[in-house]
Design a protein around this motif. Structure first.
Motif: not given
Ligand SMILES: [Mg+2]
Length: 269
Positions: A118-132
């Protein structure tokens, strides 16, 4: 308990199984085409191991999602022994095509995984990070700017895990941040593999190329590397192949098969 080999076969080969990493060992790290010539030789090795019982069966042990581990297991013709996927989270059983989550992973652990996702979807995704994609109980993050990933994202992920009490081992490989449950690793996966097969460390060989494979080293009596392995992994190997990746694995298997034949005083075919 499942005993994939007959009792009489137990001492005709120096090992019962070869536990082999995938990336950097059976295929390259960067999404290149499969080396089908070498993979076909590994499959022939496995077909003979299963039909004649004169050499150890090769199975896989990988940080990749279990679906990829299953596909590689089928490709190399291992129809008998469990495969280890997602850094020990899963065992895949070829005999019934089922994958089994480590029972040591509780609902609470899975809630931590959801929290980090959820932290990825809410924050990191918008900073250009991708999740495998395709992982069940671990989180792997990537950013095209590796320095940014290392210097900015990595410390922030560690912090958020600590602040929330999420029990992850957060580590950095060349291009990825790996968040694995602290009690789960390739070593815990191989320990489950041993429990199910009845094989002990002295009957296992292993192949790996990077630091997560040091956990394979701990669990086997003979460890080998392809030529592309990191120096710190080569340093703890019993044998380092002259060739890289799948070609190196073919070389290692041929050396292991010679060990089997010389034990029996036979010519190698
Ligand atoms: Mg590797």
């Amino acid at each position: 308990m499942m005993h994939p080999r007959a009792e009489s076969d137990q001492n005709t080969t120096p090992f019962d199984a070869v536990v082999c990493d995938i990336d950097g060992c059976l295929c390259d790290e960067n999404g290149g085409a499969f080396d089908l010539t070498s993979l076909a030789q590994i499959r022939e090795h496995n077909e003979r191991a299963i039909s004649a019982g004169d050499r150890p069966i090769v199975t896989v042990c990988t940080g990749r999602p279990i679906g990829f581990a299953e596909a590689m297991t089928r490709l190399i013709g291992n129809t008998r022994l469990p495969a280890i996927g997602e850094m020990g989270v899963w065992l895949h059983h070829p005999h019934n095509a089922q994958s089994e989550l480590d029972p040591a992973i509780t609902t609470e652990h899975l809630e931590s995984v959801l929290g980090l996702e959820n932290h990825f979807h809410e924050v990191l995704r918008h900073e250009g990070v991708t999740m495998q994609p395709g992982k069940a109980a671990s989180v792997t993050l990537w950013h095209e700017d590796t320095e940014h990933l290392k210097l900015r994202v990595f410390p922030s992920v560690r912090e958020i895990c600590e602040a929330n009490g999420w029990p992850f081992r957060v580590s950095m490989s060349w291009y990825y941040i790996n968040c694995d449950l602290a009690h789960i690793s390739k070593a815990s996966g191989i320990a489950r593999f041993k429990e199910i097969t009845g094989f002990s460390s002295d009957r296992l060989a292993g192949i790996g190329d990077t630091t997560s494979d040091l956990a394979i080293r701990e669990q086997v009596s003979f460890f080998a590397c392809p030529a592309n392995a990191l120096d710190e992994v080569k340093d703890v190997a019993d044998y380092v192949a002259s060739k890289p990746e799948a070609e190196g694995v073919v070389e290692i298997l041929s050396m292991i098969s010679e060990m089997s034949a010389s034990d029996r005083g036979e010519e190698v075919h």
